[in-house]
Design a protein around this motif. Structure first.
Motif, PDB file in Angstrom:
ATOM      1  N   LYS A 165       0.836  -1.208   0.000  1.00 29.05           N
ATOM      2  CA  LYS A 165       0.000   0.000   0.000  1.00 29.05           C
ATOM      3  C   LYS A 165       0.871   1.259   0.000  1.00 29.05           C
ATOM      4  O   LYS A 165       0.603   2.221  -0.734  1.00 29.05           O
ATOM      5  N   ALA A 166       1.929   1.250   0.796  1.00 32.01           N
ATOM      6  CA  ALA A 166       2.828   2.407   0.864  1.00 32.01           C
ATOM      7  C   ALA A 166       3.469   2.694  -0.492  1.00 32.01           C
ATOM      8  O   ALA A 166       3.589   3.854  -0.910  1.00 32.01           O
ATOM      9  N   LEU A 167       3.879   1.645  -1.182  1.00 33.15           N
ATOM     10  CA  LEU A 167       4.487   1.827  -2.506  1.00 33.15           C
ATOM     11  C   LEU A 167       3.464   2.323  -3.520  1.00 33.15           C
ATOM     12  O   LEU A 167       3.771   3.162  -4.371  1.00 33.15           O
ATOM     13  N   GLU A 168       2.245   1.829  -3.392  1.00 34.50           N
ATOM     14  CA  GLU A 168       1.178   2.259  -4.306  1.00 34.50           C
ATOM     15  C   GLU A 168       0.797   3.718  -4.071  1.00 34.50           C
ATOM     16  O   GLU A 168       0.628   4.497  -5.009  1.00 34.50           O
ATOM     17  N   VAL A 169       0.704   4.101  -2.808  1.00 36.71           N
ATOM     18  CA  VAL A 169       0.304   5.470  -2.449  1.00 36.71           C
ATOM     19  C   VAL A 169       1.392   6.486  -2.798  1.00 36.71           C
ATOM     20  O   VAL A 169       1.105   7.570  -3.326  1.00 36.71           O
ATOM     21  N   ASN A 170       2.644   6.130  -2.518  1.00 37.40           N
ATOM     22  CA  ASN A 170       3.739   7.103  -2.642  1.00 37.40           C
ATOM     23  C   ASN A 170       4.486   7.081  -3.965  1.00 37.40           C
ATOM     24  O   ASN A 170       5.107   8.068  -4.345  1.00 37.40           O
ATOM     25  N   LYS A 171       4.441   5.942  -4.639  1.00 36.20           N
ATOM     26  CA  LYS A 171       5.129   5.800  -5.937  1.00 36.20           C
ATOM     27  C   LYS A 171       6.560   6.357  -5.913  1.00 36.20           C
ATOM     28  O   LYS A 171       6.906   7.276  -6.658  1.00 36.20           O
ATOM     29  N   PRO A 172       7.429   5.802  -5.069  1.00 34.63           N
ATOM     30  CA  PRO A 172       8.822   6.285  -5.025  1.00 34.63           C
ATOM     31  C   PRO A 172       9.535   6.040  -6.348  1.00 34.63           C
ATOM     32  O   PRO A 172       9.318   5.024  -7.004  1.00 34.63           O
ATOM     33  N   LYS A 173      10.383   6.992  -6.708  1.00 40.46           N
ATOM     34  CA  LYS A 173      11.143   6.887  -7.968  1.00 40.46           C
ATOM     35  C   LYS A 173      12.437   6.125  -7.716  1.00 40.46           C
ATOM     36  O   LYS A 173      13.326   6.612  -7.023  1.00 40.46           O
ATOM     37  N   ALA A 174      12.536   4.948  -8.293  1.00 41.06           N
ATOM     38  CA  ALA A 174      13.666   4.053  -8.026  1.00 41.06           C
ATOM     39  C   ALA A 174      15.008   4.687  -8.341  1.00 41.06           C
ATOM     40  O   ALA A 174      16.020   4.375  -7.703  1.00 41.06           O
ATOM     41  N   GLU A 175      15.037   5.578  -9.327  1.00 36.56           N
ATOM     42  CA  GLU A 175      16.309   6.184  -9.740  1.00 36.56           C
ATOM     43  C   GLU A 175      16.747   7.317  -8.815  1.00 36.56           C
ATOM     44  O   GLU A 175      17.870   7.819  -8.928  1.00 36.56           O
ATOM     45  N   ASP A 176      15.892   7.717  -7.885  1.00 38.41           N
ATOM     46  CA  ASP A 176      16.164   8.853  -7.000  1.00 38.41           C
ATOM     47  C   ASP A 176      16.204   8.367  -5.550  1.00 38.41           C
ATOM     48  O   ASP A 176      15.167   8.178  -4.918  1.00 38.41           O
ATOM     49  N   GLY A 177      17.414   8.162  -5.029  1.00 33.88           N
ATOM     50  CA  GLY A 177      17.560   7.631  -3.674  1.00 33.88           C
ATOM     51  C   GLY A 177      16.898   8.493  -2.618  1.00 33.88           C
ATOM     52  O   GLY A 177      16.336   7.979  -1.643  1.00 33.88           O
ATOM     53  N   ILE A 178      16.964   9.807  -2.789  1.00 31.25           N
ATOM     54  CA  ILE A 178      16.356  10.707  -1.806  1.00 31.25           C
ATOM     55  C   ILE A 178      14.837  10.574  -1.840  1.00 31.25           C
ATOM     56  O   ILE A 178      14.175  10.566  -0.794  1.00 31.25           O
ATOM     57  N   ASP A 179      14.268  10.436  -3.027  1.00 32.42           N
ATOM     58  CA  ASP A 179      12.823  10.275  -3.153  1.00 32.42           C
ATOM     59  C   ASP A 179      12.356   8.989  -2.476  1.00 32.42           C
ATOM     60  O   ASP A 179      11.344   8.981  -1.759  1.00 32.42           O
ATOM     61  N   VAL A 180      13.094   7.910  -2.685  1.00 36.04           N
ATOM     62  CA  VAL A 180      12.741   6.627  -2.051  1.00 36.04           C
ATOM     63  C   VAL A 180      12.821   6.759  -0.532  1.00 36.04           C
ATOM     64  O   VAL A 180      11.906   6.345   0.191  1.00 36.04           O
ATOM     65  N   LEU A 181      13.897   7.354  -0.039  1.00 37.66           N
ATOM     66  CA  LEU A 181      14.063   7.548   1.402  1.00 37.66           C
ATOM     67  C   LEU A 181      12.931   8.391   1.972  1.00 37.66           C
ATOM     68  O   LEU A 181      12.359   8.053   3.019  1.00 37.66           O
ATOM     69  N   ALA A 182      12.599   9.481   1.301  1.00 38.53           N
ATOM     70  CA  ALA A 182      11.565  10.385   1.799  1.00 38.53           C
ATOM     71  C   ALA A 182      10.199   9.705   1.841  1.00 38.53           C
ATOM     72  O   ALA A 182       9.443   9.864   2.805  1.00 38.53           O
ATOM     73  N   LYS A 183       9.890   8.931   0.841  1.00 38.06           N
ATOM     74  CA  LYS A 183       8.539   8.371   0.743  1.00 38.06           C
ATOM     75  C   LYS A 183       8.320   7.127   1.584  1.00 38.06           C
ATOM     76  O   LYS A 183       7.241   6.941   2.152  1.00 38.06           O
TER      77      LYS A 183
END
Length: 352
Positions: A220-238
């Motif tokens: 659910k968290a991955l579906e809601v937040n859609k972290p960008k795999a290529e962006d480490g900061i985006d993944v960390l933040a989400k």
């Protein structure tokens, strides 16, 4: 962000040109070639990391970072959140597993509050880098803001920079945070593309029903937040955690200063993924101390191309595996720098 950008610019490739002469010395020691296996590999890697032909491992530290997680609201842990601050105090008193193993290998434990959900009593041995009182529940939105993600990474960098004043030869990473295998699994799934069920384990020992809840929460968290795999900061933040960001910062700063880093278990592995996404050269400065029983750890290590030293069924965290790994590294360096050559010892070499 300036501190993060500056430290990434400072990271250079390891000095691979030192591998050949180091191998020649290893081959000339009083033993059959390659007979000390991974100890020889470790010694050679540490020479290439440090850029020193005869490195010393005298100043050893384990940096144990603590933070809480809003996702515990989803019933993903077997323990209540108040265990996080209780364990921080245990670290400070010297009574935890990491304290015992650090004493065993002659390392100091550096304890950092990255985001415990409560105020801790100020103590001389506690470093306060609190970004917030725990992350938000990633099932309903981002775990933290992008600015907080950067702040957590830069806090880890600052901890290493402060420790450099006392001298540091090798660093181990450790963690404490109830529920933190959940964001770690989310990070691994987001970056590696692996199926959530394959990278999600039982953490502190949840039962089958709660394991299903945990998998659903991560999906659910991955579906809601859609972290960008290529962006480490985006993944960390989400979908990450403050202590995970802090450990990523420790790895970046260590690489920038040519210090070998022993990563501990699954949570340290997730932090390593973030660090490697930010600066791929970091990977060559990382040494995997062990393979955790957590389902996603081996997938994490394989994605980075790291081979663990130990497989002891560890799943405690705190930096315990890293402490054991550091002791093995020290053994490898002692072999390189203290063992006699055939010529020194007057021992006949192998018949050609």
């Amino acid at each position: 962000m300036k501190k993060l950008e500056a430290i990434m610019e400072k990271i250079k490739p390891i000095r691979i040109e030192l591998a050949e002469p180091t191998q020649k010395r290893l081959d000339n020691l009083t033993k059959p070639r390659g007979s000390l296996g991974r100890l020889e590999e470790l010694a050679k890697q540490i020479v290439c990391i440090t850029g020193r032909e005869e490195p010393k491992i005298k100043h050893k530290i384990i940096i144990t970072m603590a933070g809480d997680h809003g996702v515990v609201e989803e019933g993903v842990s077997a323990y209540p959140q108040e265990v996080t601050p209780q364990m921080v105090y245990n670290f400070l008193r010297g009574g935890a597993g990491i304290n015992v193993l650090a004493r065993h290998v002659g390392a100091r434990v550096v304890v950092v509050d990255m985001g415990v959900a409560g105020d801790l009593d100020p103590q001389p041995e506690l470093i306060n880098k609190k970004v917030a009182y725990g992350t938000k529940n990633m099932v309903t939105g981002p775990a933290m803001t992008r600015e907080q993600a950067i702040q957590s990474i830069e806090a880890g960098i600052e901890v290493v920079e402060e420790e450099l004043k006392n001298g540091v030869d090798i660093i181990g990473t450790g963690d404490m945070g109830i529920g933190n295998t959940t964001p770690s699994s989310a990070i691994v799934a987001a970056i590696t593309g692996a199926d959530v069920a394959k990278v999600t384990g039982r953490g502190t020992g949840i039962d089958d029903e709660n394991l299903k809840k945990k998998i659903k929460a991560i999906e659910k968290a991955l579906e809601v937040n859609k972290p960008k795999a290529e962006d480490g900061i985006d993944v960390l933040a989400k979908v990450g955690g403050f202590e995970i960001g802090g450990m990523a910062g420790v790895m970046l700063a260590s690489a920038a200063n040519r210090i070998p880093v022993f990563i501990d278990g699954f949570i340290s592995g997730a932090a390593a993924l973030v660090a490697v996404k930010l600066e791929p050269k970091v990977k060559d400065y990382l040494i995997a101390s062990h393979c955790s029983v957590e389902a996603g750890h081996i997938i994490t290590l394989e994605w980075m191309g790291l081979k663990p030293l130990l497989d002891f069924n560890l799943r405690l965290g705190e930096g315990t595996g890293a402490a054991l790994g550091i002791s093995i590294a020290e053994a490898g360096i002692r072999i390189l720098t203290e063992m006699a050559t055939f010529g020194d010892a007057g021992v006949s070499e192998a018949i050609a």
